[in-house]
Design a protein around this motif. Structure first.
Motif, short mmCIF file in Angstrom:
data_model
loop_
_atom_site.label_atom_id
_atom_site.label_comp_id
_atom_site.label_asym_id
_atom_site.label_seq_id
_atom_site.Cartn_x
_atom_site.Cartn_y
_atom_site.Cartn_z
N GLY A 20 -1.05 29.65 37.78
CA GLY A 20 -0.03 29.03 36.96
C GLY A 20 1.31 28.85 37.65
O GLY A 20 2.02 27.86 37.40
N TYR A 21 1.68 29.79 38.54
CA TYR A 21 3.00 29.74 39.16
C TYR A 21 2.99 29.25 40.60
O TYR A 21 4.05 29.00 41.18
CB TYR A 21 3.66 31.12 39.12
CG TYR A 21 4.10 31.53 37.74
CD1 TYR A 21 5.32 31.11 37.22
CD2 TYR A 21 3.29 32.31 36.93
CE1 TYR A 21 5.72 31.45 35.94
CE2 TYR A 21 3.69 32.67 35.64
CZ TYR A 21 4.90 32.25 35.17
OH TYR A 21 5.28 32.60 33.89
N VAL A 22 1.80 29.11 41.20
CA VAL A 22 1.73 28.62 42.58
C VAL A 22 0.93 27.31 42.64
O VAL A 22 1.43 26.29 43.11
CB VAL A 22 1.10 29.68 43.51
CG1 VAL A 22 0.99 29.13 44.93
CG2 VAL A 22 1.93 30.96 43.50
N LEU A 23 -0.33 27.35 42.18
CA LEU A 23 -1.19 26.18 42.30
C LEU A 23 -0.79 25.06 41.35
O LEU A 23 -0.71 23.90 41.74
CB LEU A 23 -2.65 26.59 42.07
CG LEU A 23 -3.23 27.62 43.04
CD1 LEU A 23 -4.66 27.96 42.68
CD2 LEU A 23 -3.16 27.10 44.47
N GLN A 24 -0.55 25.42 40.08
CA GLN A 24 -0.24 24.40 39.09
C GLN A 24 1.05 23.63 39.41
O GLN A 24 1.08 22.40 39.30
CB GLN A 24 -0.16 25.02 37.70
CG GLN A 24 -0.13 24.03 36.55
CD GLN A 24 -1.43 23.26 36.42
OE1 GLN A 24 -2.48 23.75 36.81
NE2 GLN A 24 -1.35 22.06 35.87
#
Length: 361
Positions: free
Chosen positions: A294-298
């Motif tokens: 949620g906080y890196v890939l998205q």
């Protein structure tokens, strides 16, 4: 002469009435057309979702072949052939190598989930507060049935197993046909637009394709990372059936926010059947993987595609899930991305005139 014509045709309405009648007729026709289109969408929802899935597959194949053709300096159709053969080989060889283990773990999962639910119910009955909450829940048999329906269809959106396999074949073949000669279909769609609006329609079409392609490439990478990380983490924790649970987690990562919850429930239940501590560690594993996603890939996906507010995605999932079932939930995010592009370009920019300021070099 004019007076004679007026006497000959005393029933002719004045120009004002004719204009009003024309507007009423036009509005009525638009309303009838809108109702007819809405009815067609509802009645043919499965077919339309299948067509949209075919378009997504075509966009993904086209983008991969375009990247390969650009970097390897080859013809795009040759690159598309290589991409299709490579993907088929990877899926075929991987499926053949892991088929026995996947089949065995799937059977065990179907057997273990009901037992885990019953053990959880027995533990909860010992606590008065939790017992009161559980009494408000559906019977365990119904919960097990719903979970059983959810897990086998995690990667198959349409109908039962046979129907889903047929739809997968349709998606692959139609996607390949679309990706082979996309101009044949895109130019045909643009010709339905009035000539004066065709350049703008082409811009919108191009932006839609780029947005969905970027989102699909990023999401495919995210699904692979989530599946591998979840499988490895469950194996390290000695959670049973780690491979099939990891595959389910990777597939359901296609559905933001709701997918990880759906994937984590069976894993936590199985871990809980061994010990509460293992269930806690399993829940923390899924939480950690989803935090990274949620906080890196998205954000990386959204930076290259379209920034969709979480509340909008969840609302779209609920609306499309209510209207079209699991297929609607699965395809809600790319549909929301396409809708965001259409609203931005056709309404905000064209109707409201709120276009971004051109930056000077």
């Amino acid at each position: 002469m004019n007076e004679q014509e007026h006497r000959d045709h005393p029933s002719d309405p004045p120009p004002t009435q004719r204009r009003v009648a024309k507007r009423v007729t036009m509005i009525s026709g638009i309303a009838i057309l809108f109702v007819a289109i809405a009815a067609a969408i509802v009645l043919a929802a499965d077919a339309l979702l299948l067509v949209f899935a075919c378009i997504l597959m075509a966009i993904l194949l086209y983008k991969l072949s375009e990247i390969m053709a650009r970097r390897m300096h080859m013809n795009r159709k040759v690159a598309l052939t290589i991409v299709v053969i490579a993907l088929t080989a990877i899926i075929g060889i991987g499926g053949w190598a892991m088929a026995p283990q996947i089949s065995e773990q799937s059977t065990k999962l179907a057997e273990e989930i009901p037992a885990a639910v019953k053990r959880l119910q027995a533990e909860v009955q010992q606590h008065p507060l939790l017992k009161r909450v559980v009494d408000e829940l559906p019977p365990p048999e119904q919960i097990v049935k719903q979970m059983g329906n959810m897990v086998p269809n995690a990667g198959l959106f349409f109908g039962g197993v046979i129907g889903a396999l047929g739809n997968v074949v349709i998606i692959l073949f139609v996607g390949i046909y679309f990706a082979t000669s996309p101009q044949l279909y895109t130019q045909g769609a643009i010709r339905l637009v009035p000539p004066a609006k065709r350049p703008r329609a082409q811009e919108v079409q191009q932006e839609l394709g780029n947005t969905l392609a970027s989102w699909l490439l990023g999401k495919a990478a995210s699904m692979l990372i989530v599946g591998v990380a979840t499988t490895a983490g469950l194996m390290m924790l000695d959670v049973p059936l780690a491979l099939i649970l990891g595959i389910i987690a990777g597939l359901l990562d296609f559905i933001p926010y709701l997918g990880p919850i759906m994937a984590g429930i069976p894993a936590v239940l199985l871990a809980l059947s061994i010990s509460p501590d293992l269930a806690l560690y399993t829940a923390l594993l899924f939480l950690g993987v989803q935090l990274v996603e949620g906080y890196v890939l998205q954000p990386m996906i959204e930076a290259r595609a379209v920034d969709l507010p979480p509340a909008l995605v969840i609302v779209m999932q609920l609306v499309f899930g209510t209207l079209f079932g699991f297929a609607g939930v699965a395809l809600a995010t790319p549909l929301a991305a396409a809708l965001a592009v259409l609203v931005k370009m056709l309404y905000i920019e064209d109707v409201l005139g709120d276009r971004p300021a051109q930056t000077k070099d």
